[in-house]
Design an enzyme around this catalytic site. Structure first.
Site, mmCIF file in Angstrom:
data_model
loop_
_atom_site.group_PDB
_atom_site.id
_atom_site.type_symbol
_atom_site.label_atom_id
_atom_site.label_comp_id
_atom_site.label_asym_id
_atom_site.label_seq_id
_atom_site.Cartn_x
_atom_site.Cartn_y
_atom_site.Cartn_z
ATOM 1 N N THR A 1 4.499 2.525 2.552
ATOM 2 C CA THR A 1 4.615 2.424 1.089
ATOM 3 C C THR A 1 3.303 2.855 0.440
ATOM 4 O O THR A 1 3.292 3.657 -0.509
ATOM 5 C CB THR A 1 4.974 0.982 0.674
ATOM 6 O OG1 THR A 1 6.252 0.660 1.219
ATOM 7 C CG2 THR A 1 5.007 0.821 -0.836
ATOM 8 N N SER A 2 2.193 2.340 0.968
ATOM 9 C CA SER A 2 0.899 2.655 0.339
ATOM 10 C C SER A 2 0.564 4.146 0.483
ATOM 11 O O SER A 2 0.020 4.754 -0.442
ATOM 12 C CB SER A 2 -0.215 1.788 0.936
ATOM 13 O OG SER A 2 -0.588 2.262 2.218
ATOM 14 N N GLY B 1 8.099 0.280 5.414
ATOM 15 C CA GLY B 1 6.971 -0.459 5.961
ATOM 16 C C GLY B 1 5.855 -0.551 4.928
ATOM 17 O O GLY B 1 5.825 0.200 3.947
ATOM 18 N N CYS B 2 4.928 -1.472 5.182
ATOM 19 C CA CYS B 2 3.859 -1.710 4.203
ATOM 20 C C CYS B 2 2.875 -0.536 4.147
ATOM 21 O O CYS B 2 2.598 -0.001 3.067
ATOM 22 C CB CYS B 2 3.148 -3.022 4.511
ATOM 23 S SG CYS B 2 2.772 -3.258 6.258
ATOM 24 N N TYR B 3 2.372 -0.111 5.302
ATOM 25 C CA TYR B 3 1.453 1.041 5.287
ATOM 26 C C TYR B 3 2.145 2.293 4.727
ATOM 27 O O TYR B 3 1.561 3.008 3.906
ATOM 28 C CB TYR B 3 0.947 1.352 6.698
ATOM 29 C CG TYR B 3 -0.073 0.396 7.261
ATOM 30 C CD1 TYR B 3 -1.298 0.200 6.633
ATOM 31 C CD2 TYR B 3 0.157 -0.283 8.454
ATOM 32 C CE1 TYR B 3 -2.250 -0.656 7.171
ATOM 33 C CE2 TYR B 3 -0.792 -1.133 9.004
ATOM 34 C CZ TYR B 3 -1.992 -1.315 8.362
ATOM 35 O OH TYR B 3 -2.944 -2.153 8.905
#
Ligand SMILES: NC(=O)c1ccc[n+]([C@@H]2O[C@H](COP(=O)([O-])OP(=O)(O)OC[C@H]3O[C@@H](n4cnc5c(N)ncnc54)[C@H](OP(=O)(O)O)[C@@H]3O)[C@@H](O)[C@H]2O)c1
Length: 345
Positions: A152-153, A148-150
């Site tokens: 990953t960050s 997921g994007c969050y």
């Protein structure tokens, strides 16, 4: 050359995949599907790709896609890829899923947060597709659960600290901001211009689906169960995620050691950049690129280590990372088709 299909090519991550794959020197796109736009010309729907890619969108026919492709990207709402993963794998093809269906080690966690029964088909070798952590496993997998994007960050920002045991594993707070494209292209009242513009809000407070994904991966890195406080916010921009993370540095650890740990952990990593002391990431500096920028600071007043990361949610947070995973799966240089800087300003 390998042949690729994109299922759900008309969504935001789908169109980003098509943009990247259509320019990739080792890939030819042989099929694209859509739910509502089957029969429509792609560059008619997305004029930004005129002159680079044209093809009619098909209805989803898994058997046809399997016949003509080496790799299938699924850019669908979660739950769909699970239905046909078995068929793809038993035919010897590879699947890269941008949804959450293959991100979880524990089926019960997936079922609890996504409300769907989980069954791993025979022959599936699944891996969490974060190359900076799982590169070797990705090479041998046939199903990639693209992160997921969050997550990953957050995971890229915290991994060195947890790997080298520099912080306490309690009281980690992840405060993240995302652009509106993170919610996809379906029509939702809360995502209309008049609702988002000149406004910022928290959502999924204390119960966002990315929490268990972040906890799973951070727990594996430090070798123990971990709980985090994760609060996402919607901010009035199109792309980008900025995560600001607060954690407690262990007493005997200096900030210099922390910085050295990040340099060591990300040594040779093309897509992760540690910023110089006193400099902090901005989403603008990763916009449209597959890079993740990380900045570090120590607050002597509170004893907190503050880690800030920025990515583009549709690139390192989704489609760019998916192409990076494909490159690993097929033995192409990892940066192939992704070797460009952010768009600035
Ligand atoms: N957006 C992000 O930043 C981001 C980041 C990381 C991961 N993801 C994940 O990636 C996946 C795709 O996200 P997105 O933002 O690209 O979503 P999106 O813009 O809403 O696109 C979804 C795509 O799936 C198609 N689709 C929807 N329901 C379908 C069905 N029942 N059968 C077949 N096709 C169907 C849609 O077709 P139509 O165009 O015809 O409706 C569209 O092509 C999601 O699982 C999301 O959680 C998104």
């Amino acid at each position: 050359m390998i042949k690729a299909c994109v299922v759900g090519a008309t969504g935001y991550t789908g169109v980003e995949l098509v943009r990247l794959l259509s320019r990739h020197p080792e890939v030819v796109i042989v099929g694209i599907t859509s739910n509502n736009y089957a029969g429509r010309e792609y560059d008619d729907l997305y004029p930004s790709l005129k002159g680079y890619f044209s093809m009619k969108c098909d209805e989803l026919n898994v058997k046809e896609l399997i016949k003509k492709s080496d790799v299938i990207f699924t850019a669908l709402p979660s739950g769909h890829a699970l239905e046909f993963a078995g068929e793809i794998i038993s035919s010897g093809k590879k699947l890269i899923d941008l949804g959450a269906d293959f991100r979880f080690d524990d089926p019960l966690v997936y079922e609890k947060w996504y409300g769907k029964p989980f069954k791993l088909h025979e022959g599936v070798r699944r891996v969490y597709g974060l190359p900076e952590i799982y590169r070797k496993k990705i090479k041998n997998a046939n199903v990639i659960g693209n992160p997921g994007c969050y997550p990953t960050s957050a995971i890229l920002a915290l991994a060195p600290c947890l790997k080298y045991g520099l912080i306490l594993t309690e009281d980690i707070i992840i405060d993240s901001k995302s652009g509106v494209s993170g919610a996809g292209h379906s029509l939702t009242l809360g995502n209309l211009y008049a609702e988002c513009n000149e406004s910022t809000k928290a959502y999924g407070v204390a119960n966002h689906r990315h929490t268990p994904e972040i906890e799973q991966e951070l727990g594996k890195i430090c070798g123990k169960e971990i709980k985090v406080t994760f609060t996402p916010h919607l901010v009035p921009m199109t792309r980008g995620i900025l995560s600001t993370i607060y954690c407690n540095l262990k007493e005997d650890i200096s900030v210099k050691e922390v910085r050295e740990a990040y340099v060591d952990f990300y040594k040779g990593e093309f897509f992760v950049k540690l910023l110089e002391e006193g400099r902090f990431p901005r989403t603008k500096d990763t916009y449209g690129s597959n890079h993740c920028h990380i900045g570090l600071a120590y607050d002597e007043h509170t004893g907190k280590l503050i880690i800030i990361s920025a990515i583009d949610n549709l690139m390192k947070g989704a489609s760019g990372q998916a192409v990076q995973n494909m490159n690993i799966l097929f033995d192409f240089p990892e940066y192939m088709g992704l070797d460009f800087p952010a768009i600035y300003p």
